[in-house]
Write a protein that holds these residues in place. Sequence first.
Motif, mmCIF file in Angstrom:
data_model
loop_
_atom_site.group_PDB
_atom_site.id
_atom_site.type_symbol
_atom_site.label_atom_id
_atom_site.label_comp_id
_atom_site.label_asym_id
_atom_site.label_seq_id
_atom_site.Cartn_x
_atom_site.Cartn_y
_atom_site.Cartn_z
ATOM 1 N N HIS A 1 0.828 -1.193 0.000
ATOM 2 C CA HIS A 1 0.000 0.000 0.000
ATOM 3 C C HIS A 1 0.871 1.254 0.000
ATOM 4 O O HIS A 1 1.923 1.305 0.638
ATOM 5 N N GLY A 2 0.382 2.290 -0.699
ATOM 6 C CA GLY A 2 1.136 3.533 -0.758
ATOM 7 C C GLY A 2 2.273 3.487 -1.745
ATOM 8 O O GLY A 2 3.142 4.360 -1.735
ATOM 9 N N LYS A 3 2.296 2.464 -2.625
ATOM 10 C CA LYS A 3 3.334 2.321 -3.644
ATOM 11 C C LYS A 3 4.722 2.275 -3.028
ATOM 12 O O LYS A 3 5.684 2.829 -3.556
ATOM 13 N N GLN A 4 4.827 1.620 -1.889
ATOM 14 C CA GLN A 4 6.115 1.428 -1.238
ATOM 15 C C GLN A 4 6.589 0.000 -1.458
ATOM 16 O O GLN A 4 5.784 -0.912 -1.648
ATOM 17 N N ALA A 5 7.887 -0.181 -1.403
ATOM 18 C CA ALA A 5 8.488 -1.505 -1.500
ATOM 19 C C ALA A 5 9.495 -1.657 -0.368
ATOM 20 O O ALA A 5 10.120 -0.670 0.047
ATOM 21 N N PRO A 6 9.672 -2.868 0.163
ATOM 22 C CA PRO A 6 10.671 -3.044 1.226
ATOM 23 C C PRO A 6 12.060 -2.573 0.812
ATOM 24 O O PRO A 6 12.768 -1.934 1.586
ATOM 25 N N LEU A 7 12.452 -2.874 -0.419
ATOM 26 C CA LEU A 7 13.768 -2.471 -0.923
ATOM 27 C C LEU A 7 13.592 -2.154 -2.404
ATOM 28 O O LEU A 7 13.330 -3.045 -3.205
ATOM 29 N N ARG A 8 13.716 -0.900 -2.753
ATOM 30 C CA ARG A 8 13.458 -0.501 -4.138
ATOM 31 C C ARG A 8 14.731 -0.002 -4.808
ATOM 32 O O ARG A 8 15.598 0.605 -4.178
ATOM 33 N N ARG A 9 14.801 -0.260 -6.083
ATOM 34 C CA ARG A 9 15.943 0.239 -6.852
ATOM 35 C C ARG A 9 15.784 1.749 -7.036
ATOM 36 O O ARG A 9 14.679 2.257 -7.230
ATOM 37 N N THR A 10 16.885 2.460 -6.971
ATOM 38 C CA THR A 10 16.829 3.914 -7.066
ATOM 39 C C THR A 10 18.019 4.411 -7.880
ATOM 40 O O THR A 10 18.998 3.688 -8.088
ATOM 41 N N THR A 11 17.904 5.641 -8.323
ATOM 42 C CA THR A 11 18.989 6.282 -9.075
ATOM 43 C C THR A 11 19.423 7.526 -8.326
ATOM 44 O O THR A 11 18.637 8.468 -8.188
ATOM 45 N N PRO A 12 20.632 7.557 -7.792
ATOM 46 C CA PRO A 12 21.087 8.754 -7.061
ATOM 47 C C PRO A 12 21.126 9.973 -7.977
ATOM 48 O O PRO A 12 21.462 9.874 -9.157
ATOM 49 N N ARG A 13 20.750 11.117 -7.415
ATOM 50 C CA ARG A 13 20.840 12.361 -8.173
ATOM 51 C C ARG A 13 22.309 12.753 -8.341
ATOM 52 O O ARG A 13 23.131 12.558 -7.442
ATOM 53 N N ALA A 14 22.604 13.323 -9.490
ATOM 54 C CA ALA A 14 23.968 13.818 -9.716
ATOM 55 C C ALA A 14 24.233 15.015 -8.810
ATOM 56 O O ALA A 14 23.360 15.855 -8.606
ATOM 57 N N ARG A 15 25.425 15.074 -8.229
ATOM 58 C CA ARG A 15 25.791 16.173 -7.343
ATOM 59 C C ARG A 15 26.282 17.350 -8.174
ATOM 60 O O ARG A 15 27.200 17.222 -8.974
ATOM 61 N N ARG A 16 25.645 18.495 -7.975
ATOM 62 C CA ARG A 16 26.004 19.701 -8.722
ATOM 63 C C ARG A 16 26.831 20.617 -7.827
ATOM 64 O O ARG A 16 26.353 21.090 -6.806
ATOM 65 N N ARG A 17 28.081 20.828 -8.174
ATOM 66 C CA ARG A 17 28.955 21.694 -7.392
ATOM 67 C C ARG A 17 29.549 22.759 -8.311
ATOM 68 O O ARG A 17 29.746 22.526 -9.506
ATOM 69 N N PRO A 18 29.859 23.926 -7.770
ATOM 70 C CA PRO A 18 30.530 24.939 -8.585
ATOM 71 C C PRO A 18 31.916 24.457 -8.980
ATOM 72 O O PRO A 18 32.528 23.642 -8.284
ATOM 73 N N PRO A 19 32.429 24.941 -10.097
ATOM 74 C CA PRO A 19 33.789 24.521 -10.532
ATOM 75 C C PRO A 19 34.818 24.872 -9.481
ATOM 76 O O PRO A 19 34.715 25.878 -8.785
ATOM 77 N N SER A 20 35.816 24.016 -9.345
ATOM 78 C CA SER A 20 36.881 24.248 -8.366
ATOM 79 C C SER A 20 38.217 24.171 -9.082
ATOM 80 O O SER A 20 38.451 23.279 -9.909
ATOM 81 N N PRO A 21 39.121 25.117 -8.796
ATOM 82 C CA PRO A 21 40.420 25.089 -9.484
ATOM 83 C C PRO A 21 41.289 23.923 -9.079
ATOM 84 O O PRO A 21 42.209 23.555 -9.794
ATOM 85 N N SER A 22 41.014 23.358 -7.908
ATOM 86 C CA SER A 22 41.847 22.253 -7.440
ATOM 87 C C SER A 22 40.952 21.176 -6.863
ATOM 88 O O SER A 22 39.870 21.458 -6.390
ATOM 89 N N PRO A 23 41.354 19.920 -6.919
ATOM 90 C CA PRO A 23 40.525 18.848 -6.376
ATOM 91 C C PRO A 23 40.294 19.015 -4.893
ATOM 92 O O PRO A 23 41.192 19.413 -4.152
ATOM 93 N N ALA A 24 39.056 18.734 -4.463
ATOM 94 C CA ALA A 24 38.709 18.873 -3.044
ATOM 95 C C ALA A 24 39.284 17.728 -2.251
ATOM 96 O O ALA A 24 39.393 16.603 -2.722
ATOM 97 N N VAL A 25 39.667 18.051 -1.022
ATOM 98 C CA VAL A 25 40.165 17.002 -0.133
ATOM 99 C C VAL A 25 39.025 16.118 0.314
ATOM 100 O O VAL A 25 39.159 14.914 0.416
ATOM 101 N N HIS A 26 37.838 16.781 0.606
ATOM 102 C CA HIS A 26 36.693 16.023 1.093
ATOM 103 C C HIS A 26 35.858 15.529 -0.077
ATOM 104 O O HIS A 26 36.083 15.877 -1.221
ATOM 105 N N GLY A 27 34.819 14.779 0.276
ATOM 106 C CA GLY A 27 33.856 14.346 -0.726
ATOM 107 C C GLY A 27 33.981 12.887 -1.023
ATOM 108 O O GLY A 27 35.050 12.291 -0.941
ATOM 109 N N PRO A 28 32.866 12.264 -1.406
ATOM 110 C CA PRO A 28 32.869 10.833 -1.652
ATOM 111 C C PRO A 28 33.589 10.471 -2.926
ATOM 112 O O PRO A 28 33.658 11.257 -3.869
#
Length: 651
Positions: free
Chosen positions: A395-422
């Motif tokens: 009910h409610g169109k829910q599933a115990p475990l559903r496949r999903t697509t993560p949203r793309a992370r939008r960040r401003p351009p950076s001149p150098s690679p960030a130390v943090h972040g996945p």
Amino acid sequence: MHEEHNDQNPALTELRERLRVGLAGMRLNQTELAARAGLGRTTVSEALSRRKPLPSAHTVAALARALRLPVEDLLELQRNAEAGAGGGERAVPGRLIGEWDPHDLEVHPAGPGDAAPGPGVSGARVMPGYVRREHDRVLAGAVGDAAAGRSRAVVLVGGSSTGKTRACWEAVQPLAEKGWRLWHPFDPTRAQDALEDLPRVGPRTVVWLNEAQHYLGDRAAGERIGAALHRLLVTAECGPVLVLGTLWPEYAARYTALPTPGGEDPHSRVRELLAGRVLTVPETFDASALAAAAALAEGGDRLLAGALSRAGADGRLAQDLAGAPELLNRYRHATPAAAAVLEVAMDARRLGVGLHLPQAFLTDAAADYLSDTDYDRLTDDWAEHAFAELAALVHGKQAPLRRTTPRARRRPPSPSPAVHGPAPSTAGPVFRLADYLEQHGRTSRRQLCPPASFWHAAHTHLTDLDDLSNLTQAARTRYRLQWAHYLRQRAADLGNPYALASPAFRWEWAGDQEGAQALARQVLGNTNELVSRGFRLEEAGDREGAEAIYWRAADLGNPYALVGLAFGLEEAGDREGAEALARQVADRGNTDALVGLAEMRERAGDREGAQALARQVADHGPTGVSNTCVLERLWPYGLDPDGTPTPPWQR
């Protein structure tokens, strides 16, 4: 039984006798009478038979007009016969509203429940408090009209588990107090029961057509049911009645669609019935409804409180409440493989893994969650079947475990690679655990430690640096120290220099300077680590070493290093050098440096200069709690240039 009871009802006996005499006088057979009266052949036959229940007021009026008999006289006999039918089977369908349990009318249970409901015990489930929304106001108006003697029909249209049936139940409660009946046709089938007994519906009856597609969409009977409902609503002798139904949007669109020229029109009578009688139920709770739900939750409604914690952000409270019990049932009755996958997902979420769980991780980790017997019974395609089982909707169109697509992370351009972040996510599909099961897992499994296959799968498949950091801490607190070491090393290999910072500290404190320096070289980019080392050197009296560290961290882009250096210069008596450094950092937009500079001037006795700097900090907008405390001291209430009692950073 009907025949025995009918023989004891003089009014019913006289009514049927007068109908039979009229039929003979008109020289009609029952088929001809049915056509003339606009009734079904079965309805006419039952109205005249001593073995059948009392005919409805609508049927009696139609027969009286067709046979040219006095309508009011026959209706009076019908009412007297109905009054005398109390000792036997009910003459009209339905029973008093107060005798119904809402769950027997298909209102979805909202609580998990310890025992499955059965006949006579469904009422044991507690329903959450009801939050009225805009459609409830419209529905209440229709109920008020019916109570005042005007027949009405409303069909609530909305997605799965949006609260349609509960809204109908709440709406009819005022009619329960007035002694109205409710009829829910369902036996032997919904359509057959409705078609046979609609002509017998008496006044002051609610006709309950939940999931109305089972009635109106029936290929054989749908149009006839639509016509019978329409006749029930427009015939004065039958009223007042209230017809309540529910539909999904796709069914409503199908039944109300206009036919193409020259094409078939399979729902013409149903379309006529629905015209002007459709009421939309929104998918989500708006802000005012969420506030009302929150008030009920604060008053002790635990079901609503739980739903708000899970679904308050998107407003899908009704779907959450309706789906929760079924989600838990799916888990409790899942196959061993599917249950193992769910438990992996529960453990991952409660130990800090993000929303998106890689399928490879879930599959690999499930091994040790199975008993030896269940593991030996796994087939080559067990994972495919397990994920398919867990993807089925409740009910409610829910599933115990559903496949999903993560949203793309939008960040401003950076001149150098960030130390943090996945790090980039692992290849392959990812899945999301239902919020209710996640919450259930946090409670039911909080004292359980995941088995070895969980840690191995995390080390092998997870690449998100935050996930690995959280699992490293979770492994350490559960004394899985080897796994903590390997997970930390995995994070460092994927580009997180902070993963190795804590071991460097511990080795240094333990006297292993060589090991600490080796690790420090790996975390050269960790400027916070460098600043911390500078503080320790300063505390040890090594000012030159501390300054060298501070300048190194500053060169790597950490402005706090210069703040620390400025304080060191001030303590050494070099106030001009300290202020110059603080000003240099402040010019880069760092308000903490301005606060530090203001404190320096205050300590030097320059109160006016300190307050001027405090005003500059205020102009930069909100600041941290510690800085606010300094500003309130330097610029107390009443000193605001425009005379207001509140400083700008607190407005």
